[in-house]
Design an enzyme around this catalytic site. Structure first.
Site, short mmCIF file in Angstrom:
data_model
loop_
_atom_site.label_atom_id
_atom_site.label_comp_id
_atom_site.label_asym_id
_atom_site.label_seq_id
_atom_site.Cartn_x
_atom_site.Cartn_y
_atom_site.Cartn_z
N GLU A 51 -28.76 16.60 -4.67
CA GLU A 51 -27.50 17.25 -5.08
C GLU A 51 -26.44 17.13 -3.99
O GLU A 51 -25.58 18.01 -3.84
CB GLU A 51 -27.73 18.72 -5.44
CG GLU A 51 -28.71 18.94 -6.57
CD GLU A 51 -28.36 18.19 -7.84
OE1 GLU A 51 -27.18 17.88 -8.04
OE2 GLU A 51 -29.27 17.93 -8.64
N GLY A 52 -26.47 16.04 -3.26
CA GLY A 52 -25.48 15.81 -2.20
C GLY A 52 -26.04 16.20 -0.85
O GLY A 52 -26.36 17.37 -0.61
#
Length: 626
Positions: A451-452
């Site tokens: 998610e980054g």
């Protein structure tokens, strides 16, 4: 030791940090008072302790498996998910108009922490489904919402997020999955997606994939990406399931941790399941997909899901860290090894040794600080969405957006330190799989990546959330930290009668108000100093600014966790003075706050130095030197 949900700490934070009373007065949240929260959290705790937590070790030993495109999850997962769905847990925070409970994110995030602490691999399926629901509720058509959301909230179907491709990781401009328009308004999807969490499984009757792809005339780069709904089974107008769509799981990854969670490689339009268009005709290759919103705005819509997921992953970090802390604390009280350094007639439990105590306090302080920060952030979300005053909604939204990368980035980085300390507390036994301590360490390692990555969160924090607005939100947060410091400084000394009851903690309690206030001020100064330096550099040396981006995120995480823990500790100190509530809990909270101030908040000063003075050394060597 099994998992024990920290319900008392969550409820204390709700009352004294996140101000649930204020949220319960917002339109739509009138029933979400402390009594309701306590009932929900107690029930959630029982479910996760009794049903979900016992499957955690099993999932690590017997992970999901794939055979000819069919994934079989860990024994017990399917049955547990059925219970999860039947109890309504998937719909805790989603609107009642689609069958959800419509509770505030503040309460839902605590339920999420319990689920993730009980079993991180299991929790990933509901986490992605929550994000898919939120994205469709924001950007989907009314027909799409009606067709897909109720069954997802009911837990009958689950959701996924399909971004990554072999050549397109963090750089989504390189997405190459194709979406070809059809005469009936649908699209044929062709491409490969990797790292798709619960992209294939046996726990629900359908999987709703949200897929990023390009239409034929789309511009290059991120401005040419669209978002599509691609169900595993097509959904008829009456809601029943139709033909199998042309999406196939070619494999699942073999991972360091979260082994029970199937991380799938999905092929779209490979012809494994040729299918006719809804209007009839010959069956052919190409997965049937439905455009969400407008063409070329897919990344914008997907960011709704990604932001929800990023906050949730931050909560995952807190959850697995708490599980590691609980296990280490329990082990330290049972493991007898060596005599006390102050003298003892025989070996003592290792919890008596000062350095073990330091490790346990570090773990506890990190967890409680990050939890308080996440809960305060969730409250901002609720205020931003439900407050009747438009200006207040705007202010709270700005704070929430600033804090999301901090909650995600810092809480996940913190989880690596805490789970590593959990192994260290166990000593050699921690390195052996059978004790279970290593699983938390392995499971946590993915959290700062998916998610980054932490760097992506940090770049967002500096670029979009700090420099773009001239540091206004960061400075406002620093000012609030100083205000909390002033409240600590203004406290009257505890009565001697109260101090006499706590023995060893007496001196620490006596000096706490000044010590905590001083370190909150220093942390606020570290934020202000760093922001001022970044603004002074401006665009003249962008590499210098981003060389310190992760350190700035860590600084904000340490400072904001310490600040929110400081607010909780302040309330606990007052309870001690007035002899209100569980006095042992209040003492623990104040001493944890004091430890955080003495041992963790001083790190913000060092981080500020690295940000403001350390940039040149980061970029000094040529690439060939590495």
């Amino acid at each position: 030791m099994s998992y024990v949900a920290p319900v008392a700490d969550m409820l204390f934070n709700m009352e004294h940090v996140a101000n649930l009373e204020q949220i319960s007065k917002l339109p739509g949240f009138e029933d979400a008072n402390l009594e309701t929260a306590a009932a929900v959290l107690e029930e959630c705790a029982k479910f996760n302790q009794d049903v979900i937590a016992p499957l955690n070790w099993i999932g690590d030993q017997q992970p999901s498996a794939v055979n000819q495109g069919v994934v079989t999850t860990t024994p017990g997962f399917k049955e547990a998910f059925a219970q999860y769905a039947a109890a309504g847990w998937q719909g805790v925070q989603h609107g009642s108009h689609f069958g959800g409970q419509g509770l505030p994110k503040l309460i839902a995030s605590c339920c999420g922490e319990m689920l993730n602490a009980a079993n991180l691999s299991f929790a990933l399926c509901p986490l992605l489904t929550d994000g898919a629901i939120e994205a469709l509720d924001t950007a989907g058509s009314e027909e799409q919402k009606t067709r897909f959301i109720p069954s997802m909230i009911a837990g009958e179907w689950t959701g996924t997020m399909n971004l990554t491709e072999p050549q397109a990781g963090s750089d989504l401009s390189m997405v190459r999955t194709r979406a070809l328009p059809q005469a009936d308004g649908s699209y044929r999807i062709f491409g490969q997606k990797i790292y798709i969490t619960y992209g294939e499984h046996d726990m629900a009757s359908n999987i709703i994939h949200l897929v990023l792809a390009r239409t034929p005339d789309a511009p290059e780069g991120v401005k040419g990406i669209s978002l599509f709904i691609v169900p595993k089974f097509l959904v008829k107008a009456d809601g029943s399931l139709g033909d199998r769509n042309d999406v196939f799981c070619t494999s699942i990854e073999h991972k360091l941790g979260i082994k029970a969670s199937p991380t799938a490689v999905l092929l779209y339009g490979d012809g494994k399941f040729p299918i006719a268009a809804e209007s009839g005709g010959k069956a052919e290759a190409g997965a049937i997909g439905y455009l969400v919103g407008e063409e070329n705005r897919g990344l914008e819509y997907m960011f709704v899901m990604m932001n929800a997921a990023r906050f949730a992953v931050g909560v995952q970090g807190i959850a697995v860290a708490d599980r590691a802390y609980q296990k280490a604390a329990s082990f330290s009280k049972d493991r007898v090894q060596s005599r006390d350094v102050g003298g003892s007639s025989a070996p003592v439990a290792i919890a008596h040794h000062p350095d073990v105590r330091r490790m346990l306090m570090t773990m506890r302080a990190h967890v409680e600080g990050a939890r308080a920060m996440a809960m305060a952030t969730a409250a901002c979300f609720d205020l931003a969405h439900q407050h009747p005053d438009a200006q207040q909604r705007q202010v709270q939204q700005r704070i929430y957006e600033f804090m999301v990368p901090v909650v995600k980035g810092w809480s996940t980085e913190m989880s690596i330190e805490v789970t590593s300390l959990g192994v260290q507390v166990h000593g050699g036994m921690g390195f052996i799989e059978e004790t279970g301590a290593a699983q938390f360490y392995r499971d946590a390692r993915i959290l700062p990546i998916y998610e980054g990555t932490t760097a992506i969160q940090a770049n967002d924090l500096i670029g979009r959330k700090t420099l773009r607005e001239g540091g206004a939100t960061a400075r406002a947060i620093a000012a609030e930290m100083r205000a909390t410091a002033d409240l600590w400084r203004g406290l009257a000394p505890l009565p001697q009668a109260s101090l006499a009851k706590v023995q060893r903690a007496e001196e620490a309690l006596r000096g706490s108000p000044k010590a905590i206030a001083a370190q909150l001020d220093a942390a606020a100064h570290a934020i202000e100093q760093s922001v001022q330096w970044m603004l002074s550099v401006g665009k003249s040396d962008i590499h210098a600014i981003f060389s310190g981006s992760v350190n700035f995120l860590k600084l904000c995480g340490l400072a904001c966790s310490g600040w929110q823990l400081g607010r909780a500790g302040l309330a606990a100190y007052k309870h001690l003075a007035e002899e209100k509530g569980d006095q042992a809990f209040m003492l623990s909270k104040v001493m944890t706050t004091r430890f955080y101030a003495d041992h963790l908040l001083p790190q913000t000063t060092a981080l500020a130095h690295s940000i403001c003075a350390g940039a040149d050394a980061v970029m000094a060597l040529e690439v060939e030197a590495f």
